[in-house]
Design a protein around this motif. Structure first.
Motif, PDB file in Angstrom:
ATOM      1  N   VAL A  94       1.462 -22.578   7.417  1.00 29.82           N
ATOM      2  CA  VAL A  94       2.017 -21.735   6.408  1.00 29.82           C
ATOM      3  C   VAL A  94       3.315 -20.956   7.108  1.00 29.82           C
ATOM      4  O   VAL A  94       3.256 -20.473   8.242  1.00 29.82           O
ATOM      5  CB  VAL A  94       1.168 -20.780   5.626  1.00 29.82           C
ATOM      6  CG1 VAL A  94       2.044 -19.955   4.950  1.00 29.82           C
ATOM      7  CG2 VAL A  94      -0.085 -21.267   4.960  1.00 29.82           C
ATOM      8  N   VAL A  95       4.428 -20.981   6.700  1.00 34.21           N
ATOM      9  CA  VAL A  95       5.650 -20.455   6.959  1.00 34.21           C
ATOM     10  C   VAL A  95       6.395 -19.851   5.869  1.00 34.21           C
ATOM     11  O   VAL A  95       6.549 -20.415   4.899  1.00 34.21           O
ATOM     12  CB  VAL A  95       6.901 -21.252   7.886  1.00 34.21           C
ATOM     13  CG1 VAL A  95       7.879 -20.551   8.069  1.00 34.21           C
ATOM     14  CG2 VAL A  95       6.269 -21.905   8.979  1.00 34.21           C
ATOM     15  N   VAL A  96       6.766 -18.439   6.286  1.00 31.63           N
ATOM     16  CA  VAL A  96       7.167 -17.592   5.094  1.00 31.63           C
ATOM     17  C   VAL A  96       8.639 -17.147   5.657  1.00 31.63           C
ATOM     18  O   VAL A  96       9.042 -16.557   6.537  1.00 31.63           O
ATOM     19  CB  VAL A  96       6.463 -16.175   4.674  1.00 31.63           C
ATOM     20  CG1 VAL A  96       7.084 -15.379   3.853  1.00 31.63           C
ATOM     21  CG2 VAL A  96       5.133 -16.690   4.170  1.00 31.63           C
ATOM     22  N   LEU A  97       9.487 -17.405   4.663  1.00 28.78           N
ATOM     23  CA  LEU A  97      11.188 -17.131   4.921  1.00 28.78           C
ATOM     24  C   LEU A  97      11.263 -16.123   4.079  1.00 28.78           C
ATOM     25  O   LEU A  97      11.344 -16.246   2.591  1.00 28.78           O
ATOM     26  CB  LEU A  97      11.973 -18.152   4.729  1.00 28.78           C
ATOM     27  CG  LEU A  97      13.574 -17.726   5.139  1.00 28.78           C
ATOM     28  CD1 LEU A  97      13.488 -17.207   6.573  1.00 28.78           C
ATOM     29  CD2 LEU A  97      14.592 -19.203   4.744  1.00 28.78           C
ATOM     30  N   ALA A  98      11.573 -14.612   4.325  1.00 32.14           N
ATOM     31  CA  ALA A  98      11.874 -13.725   3.459  1.00 32.14           C
ATOM     32  C   ALA A  98      13.138 -12.921   3.851  1.00 32.14           C
ATOM     33  O   ALA A  98      13.385 -12.416   4.861  1.00 32.14           O
ATOM     34  CB  ALA A  98      10.695 -12.589   3.415  1.00 32.14           C
ATOM     35  N   THR A  99      13.967 -12.953   3.068  1.00 33.15           N
ATOM     36  CA  THR A  99      15.345 -12.155   3.332  1.00 33.15           C
ATOM     37  C   THR A  99      15.596 -11.430   1.915  1.00 33.15           C
ATOM     38  O   THR A  99      14.744 -11.008   0.831  1.00 33.15           O
ATOM     39  CB  THR A  99      16.506 -13.207   3.350  1.00 33.15           C
ATOM     40  OG1 THR A  99      16.867 -13.831   2.098  1.00 33.15           O
ATOM     41  CG2 THR A  99      16.213 -14.377   4.442  1.00 33.15           C
ATOM     42  N   CYS A 100      16.768 -10.643   2.072  1.00 30.61           N
ATOM     43  CA  CYS A 100      17.031  -9.894   1.065  1.00 30.61           C
ATOM     44  C   CYS A 100      17.363 -10.425  -0.332  1.00 30.61           C
ATOM     45  O   CYS A 100      17.116  -9.691  -1.293  1.00 30.61           O
ATOM     46  CB  CYS A 100      18.399  -8.983   1.328  1.00 30.61           C
ATOM     47  SG  CYS A 100      19.761  -9.788   1.717  1.00 30.61           S
ATOM     48  N   ASN A 101      17.563 -11.597  -0.242  1.00 31.41           N
ATOM     49  CA  ASN A 101      17.788 -12.308  -1.500  1.00 31.41           C
ATOM     50  C   ASN A 101      16.967 -13.613  -1.929  1.00 31.41           C
ATOM     51  O   ASN A 101      17.065 -14.337  -2.784  1.00 31.41           O
ATOM     52  CB  ASN A 101      19.288 -12.725  -1.701  1.00 31.41           C
ATOM     53  CG  ASN A 101      19.551 -13.885  -0.592  1.00 31.41           C
ATOM     54  OD1 ASN A 101      18.913 -14.091   0.298  1.00 31.41           O
ATOM     55  ND2 ASN A 101      20.825 -14.129  -0.724  1.00 31.41           N
ATOM     56  N   ARG A 102      15.918 -13.781  -1.037  1.00 29.48           N
ATOM     57  CA  ARG A 102      14.902 -14.910  -1.348  1.00 29.48           C
ATOM     58  C   ARG A 102      13.756 -14.684  -0.682  1.00 29.48           C
ATOM     59  O   ARG A 102      13.458 -13.981   0.346  1.00 29.48           O
ATOM     60  CB  ARG A 102      15.503 -16.310  -1.138  1.00 29.48           C
ATOM     61  CG  ARG A 102      15.916 -16.376   0.351  1.00 29.48           C
ATOM     62  CD  ARG A 102      16.548 -17.818   0.437  1.00 29.48           C
ATOM     63  NE  ARG A 102      16.887 -17.945   2.229  1.00 29.48           N
ATOM     64  CZ  ARG A 102      17.288 -18.983   2.745  1.00 29.48           C
ATOM     65  NH1 ARG A 102      17.593 -20.163   1.958  1.00 29.48           N
ATOM     66  NH2 ARG A 102      17.603 -19.104   3.947  1.00 29.48           N
ATOM     67  N   PHE A 103      12.659 -15.354  -1.128  1.00 28.47           N
ATOM     68  CA  PHE A 103      11.234 -15.493  -0.580  1.00 28.47           C
ATOM     69  C   PHE A 103      10.856 -16.906  -0.821  1.00 28.47           C
ATOM     70  O   PHE A 103      10.489 -17.274  -1.821  1.00 28.47           O
ATOM     71  CB  PHE A 103      10.459 -14.319  -1.145  1.00 28.47           C
ATOM     72  CG  PHE A 103       9.081 -14.197  -0.554  1.00 28.47           C
ATOM     73  CD1 PHE A 103       8.745 -13.377   0.231  1.00 28.47           C
ATOM     74  CD2 PHE A 103       8.111 -15.118  -1.018  1.00 28.47           C
ATOM     75  CE1 PHE A 103       7.538 -13.233   0.686  1.00 28.47           C
ATOM     76  CE2 PHE A 103       6.686 -14.976  -0.623  1.00 28.47           C
ATOM     77  CZ  PHE A 103       6.652 -13.856   0.355  1.00 28.47           C
TER      78      PHE A 103
END
Length: 85
Positions: free
Chosen positions: A56-65
């Motif tokens: 599992v890899v999570v990419l969380a930024t200010c405008n997407r998850f």
């Protein structure tokens, strides 16, 4: 390098990306999946444990998850990832 020299074998495990962004969802929906460090680690462990995923890899930024998963989950993978969240 040739693929044979790497001794790679084909793997039949589904790869999936599930996510939301400011372009596809409201700000309220996006902010509802905002996770702190400890919550993020717990979420990733839950996905691996409950759903039996390999990675599992999570990419969380200010405008997407986005959640990238690799494992034997099947066609309902996106729905199951969102249920755990």
């Amino acid at each position: 390098l040739e693929p044979q020299s790497l001794n790679l074998s084909p793997v039949n495990l589904p790869f999936s990306c599930t996510g939301i962004s400011c372009h596809s969802s409201s700000f309220a929906a996006l902010s509802s999946v905002s996770l702190g460090c400890d919550e993020l680690l717990a979420f990733m462990k839950a996905l691996k444990g409950i759903l039996g995923l390999d990675e599992v890899v999570v990419l969380a930024t200010c405008n997407r998850f986005e959640v990238y998963t690799w494992g034997r989950l099947g066609s309902e993978q996106s729905n199951q990832v969102m249920e755990v969240l």
